[in-house]
Design a protein around this motif. Structure first.
Motif, PDB file in Angstrom:
ATOM      1  N   UNK A   1      10.003  -6.503   5.260  1.00  0.00           N
ATOM      2  CA  UNK A   1       8.658  -6.017   5.499  1.00  0.00           C
ATOM      3  C   UNK A   1       8.547  -5.261   6.641  1.00  0.00           C
ATOM      4  N   UNK A   2       9.376  -5.821   7.734  1.00  0.00           N
ATOM      5  CA  UNK A   2       9.459  -5.268   8.909  1.00  0.00           C
ATOM      6  C   UNK A   2       9.905  -3.800   8.900  1.00  0.00           C
ATOM      7  N   UNK A   3      10.563  -3.206   7.967  1.00  0.00           N
ATOM      8  CA  UNK A   3      10.932  -1.825   7.837  1.00  0.00           C
ATOM      9  C   UNK A   3       9.725  -0.938   7.481  1.00  0.00           C
ATOM     10  N   UNK A   4       8.569  -1.575   6.682  1.00  0.00           N
ATOM     11  CA  UNK A   4       7.495  -1.143   6.501  1.00  0.00           C
ATOM     12  C   UNK A   4       6.747  -0.779   7.930  1.00  0.00           C
ATOM     13  N   UNK A   5       6.644  -2.043   8.699  1.00  0.00           N
ATOM     14  CA  UNK A   5       5.848  -1.746   9.784  1.00  0.00           C
ATOM     15  C   UNK A   5       6.473  -0.884  10.760  1.00  0.00           C
ATOM     16  N   UNK A   6       8.050  -0.675  10.783  1.00  0.00           N
ATOM     17  CA  UNK A   6       8.638   0.215  11.786  1.00  0.00           C
ATOM     18  C   UNK A   6       8.424   1.686  11.348  1.00  0.00           C
ATOM     19  N   UNK A   7       8.525   1.902  10.007  1.00  0.00           N
ATOM     20  CA  UNK A   7       7.882   3.045   9.442  1.00  0.00           C
ATOM     21  C   UNK A   7       6.444   3.476   9.943  1.00  0.00           C
TER      22      UNK A   7
ATOM     23  N   UNK B   1       0.847  -1.242   0.119  1.00  0.00           N
ATOM     24  CA  UNK B   1       0.021  -0.154  -0.071  1.00  0.00           C
ATOM     25  C   UNK B   1       0.995   1.297   0.131  1.00  0.00           C
ATOM     26  N   UNK B   2       2.111   1.209   0.418  1.00  0.00           N
ATOM     27  CA  UNK B   2       2.965   2.472   0.715  1.00  0.00           C
ATOM     28  C   UNK B   2       3.869   2.461  -0.428  1.00  0.00           C
ATOM     29  N   UNK B   3       3.656   1.497  -1.629  1.00  0.00           N
ATOM     30  CA  UNK B   3       4.649   1.186  -2.931  1.00  0.00           C
ATOM     31  C   UNK B   3       6.068   1.213  -2.613  1.00  0.00           C
ATOM     32  N   UNK B   4       6.323   0.092  -1.770  1.00  0.00           N
ATOM     33  CA  UNK B   4       7.606  -0.438  -1.236  1.00  0.00           C
ATOM     34  C   UNK B   4       8.329   0.892  -0.834  1.00  0.00           C
ATOM     35  N   UNK B   5       7.994   1.535   0.005  1.00  0.00           N
ATOM     36  CA  UNK B   5       8.477   2.722   0.687  1.00  0.00           C
ATOM     37  C   UNK B   5      10.037   2.347   1.272  1.00  0.00           C
ATOM     38  N   UNK B   6      10.273   1.192   1.854  1.00  0.00           N
ATOM     39  CA  UNK B   6      11.262   1.012   2.404  1.00  0.00           C
ATOM     40  C   UNK B   6      12.269   0.673   1.374  1.00  0.00           C
ATOM     41  N   UNK B   7      12.183   0.473   0.121  1.00  0.00           N
ATOM     42  CA  UNK B   7      13.264   0.294  -0.885  1.00  0.00           C
ATOM     43  C   UNK B   7      13.358   1.683  -1.648  1.00  0.00           C
TER      44      UNK B   7
ATOM     45  N   UNK C   1      12.444   4.829  -0.938  1.00  0.00           N
ATOM     46  CA  UNK C   1      12.863   5.931  -0.157  1.00  0.00           C
ATOM     47  C   UNK C   1      13.807   5.448   0.854  1.00  0.00           C
ATOM     48  N   UNK C   2      14.570   4.418   0.793  1.00  0.00           N
ATOM     49  CA  UNK C   2      15.795   4.327   1.726  1.00  0.00           C
ATOM     50  C   UNK C   2      16.805   5.255   1.381  1.00  0.00           C
ATOM     51  N   UNK C   3      17.426   5.554   0.249  1.00  0.00           N
ATOM     52  CA  UNK C   3      18.248   6.726   0.549  1.00  0.00           C
ATOM     53  C   UNK C   3      17.760   7.963   0.889  1.00  0.00           C
ATOM     54  N   UNK C   4      16.725   8.276   0.783  1.00  0.00           N
ATOM     55  CA  UNK C   4      16.214   9.518   1.348  1.00  0.00           C
ATOM     56  C   UNK C   4      16.196   9.327   2.919  1.00  0.00           C
ATOM     57  N   UNK C   5      15.439   8.323   3.183  1.00  0.00           N
ATOM     58  CA  UNK C   5      15.758   8.013   4.938  1.00  0.00           C
ATOM     59  C   UNK C   5      17.118   8.235   5.444  1.00  0.00           C
TER      60      UNK C   5
END
Length: 462
Positions: A110-116, A38-44, A46-50
């Motif tokens: 998947x846990x990165x999305x959960x942590x976010x 649902x967040x469009x693989x945000x952890x991949x 936007x990892x550089x931005x994070x």
């Protein structure tokens, strides 16, 4: 043999198997998978931005809060980078074979999305306590967002159990005492006294004191341990491709150290990898949001992005280093277990009877110490939610008593108790994340729409 001890251990094992059975594993991974999609693989994406938010000084102290965004991340990392990275990985691979490491990676992704999501919600629903400090975490987004006080109190109760009887005390104390004795022959009683004094000195100063220590110690200790692992992996470079191939293949065959291809079964590899991965990075448990809520920030999404890098650092980098070190050196097939297995791996990998084990012991002691500090703060936030600020001092006294007694509990019981309370803590938090998913999605969309329009405005101006 002690019949009472055996009966208690068997009972705890049954409870642990029930708590960490397929329903919780599916809820953990399923929540992360849903949020990822649902967040469009945000952890991949936007990892550089994070990571730029983490390593740049920009916006570190922008907005209201108690500590900088970077200090909040370090406080969360101080709690997550602990014995799980050394002992937990060894335990997972001993039980589930090298394939458990692959399942740790999948759970972490998947846990990165959960942590976010959980850290975003922590900032969005935070408030101030009677002492003027920020309060936030699952208790507050369960009460204010979901509207369920009983779920909020359930989380706070279980999290307090983790702080006092799980990750926060017994496994860490036991690891420090054993490492000090094995490497430096320091008597157990001396280590306990010194450790209790150090914990009291830091934690009585509250979140600012804990964050100050964490911001200095965490980057140094993580860098030290990664360097030590790289030395082993470099010396065993020829075996590295085969080790990676074994990790991938055995994840689907269930090859275990104790039973060859017959023993473990794929389910044990999955269960060991996910359970130990969660124990290490705490994604979905709801712990990191309590630190994230204290961050000086004016954007819940900004802090969510910063916080999700904690899972990346903890599992994708540090647990991977430990796991590959165990596999390339063949330590996973030895008769050793826990910290002793990792110590053996370093001794074999560096061809050193002293420096290798010393690196493990020093790393383990620092990792465990900072985990105690982080979980002391989490317990404080939970006790404040349940009973108010008047309960903070009694809690800290009780916590120090538990630290002093933690070295006298058997290790097998420690891990079982820690696993059980971890799982129970995760349930109400994951329910909250599922029920508040639309809030997470809308806040994320609004933030990146704003970033996009700001970027377009800058381009047009230029």
């Amino acid at each position: 043999m002690n019949p009472l001890h055996d009966t208690l251990q068997n009972t705890l094992q049954v409870i642990d198997n029930l708590v960490w059975g397929p329903p919780l594993l599916l809820l953990l991974v399923g929540t992360g998978l849903y949020l990822t999609l649902r967040l469009g693989f945000i952890q991949i994406r936007y990892l550089p931005l994070a990571l730029s938010y983490v390593f740049s000084n920009k916006n570190r102290t922008k907005g209201s809060g108690d500590i900088s965004s970077f200090a909040a991340l370090c406080t969360a990392l101080s709690a997550t980078i602990g014995t799980g990275n050394i002992v937990g990985v060894a335990t997972a691979i001993k039980l589930g074979g090298p394939g458990a490491l692959l399942w740790m990676w999948i759970a972490a992704l998947f846990g990165m999305a959960t942590k976010y999501a959980e850290c975003l919600l922590a900032v969005k629903y935070r408030e101030q306590d009677a002492n003027g400090q920020m309060l936030g975490g699952p208790m507050y987004y369960l009460e204010k967002g979901v509207g369920s006080k009983w779920l909020a109190k359930m989380f706070a109760f279980f999290a307090l159990g983790v702080a006092c009887f799980g990750i926060g005390t017994f496994p860490q104390v036991n690891a420090i005492v054993d490492a000090a004795y094995l490497s430096f022959e320091v008597p157990k009683e001396y280590t306990i006294v010194l450790l209790t004094i150090l914990v009291a000195t830091v934690t009585l100063g509250g979140i600012k004191s804990i964050a100050s220590v964490a911001s200095k110690v965490v980057p140094v200790m993580a860098g030290f341990y990664i360097l030590a692992c790289l030395l082993v992996l470099t010396s065993q470079a020829d075996a590295l491709p085969a080790a990676i191939a074994l990790v991938i293949s055995s994840a689907f065959t269930g090859q275990a150290a104790t039973g060859g291809f017959v023993g473990a079964g794929i389910m044990l590899a999955i269960q060991s990898g996910i359970a130990r991965g969660v124990f290490s990075n705490e994604s979905g448990l709801g712990s990191a949001p309590m630190a994230a809520a204290a961050a000086k920030t004016d954007s819940c999404v900004h802090q969510g992005l910063t916080s999700m890098t904690g899972t990346f650092f903890d599992t994708i980098i540090i647990c991977t280093m430990t796991g590959l070190t165990l596999v390339v050196t063949g330590a996973w097939q030895s008769d050793y277990a826990g910290a002793a297995m990792t110590t053996y791996a370093f001794a074999a990998g560096l061809d050193s009877g002293y420096w290798g084990p010393l690196m493990v012991s020093v790393g383990l002691m620092f990792f465990a110490f900072t985990t105690i500090l982080g979980w002391n703060y989490y317990g404080e936030r939970c006790i404040t939610y349940l009973f108010g600020v008047k309960a903070i001092l009694p809690y800290k006294v009780i916590f120090l008593v538990l630290i002093a007694g933690g070295a006298f509990i058997k290790l097998d019981m420690i891990w079982l108790i820690a696993d059980i309370v971890n799982g129970l803590m995760a349930v109400p938090n994951l329910i909250g994340l599922v029920l508040l998913r639309k809030v997470v999605i809308s806040e994320t969309k609004a933030y990146f729409d704003l970033l996009k329009s700001a970027s377009q405005g800058t381009t047009q101006t230029a």
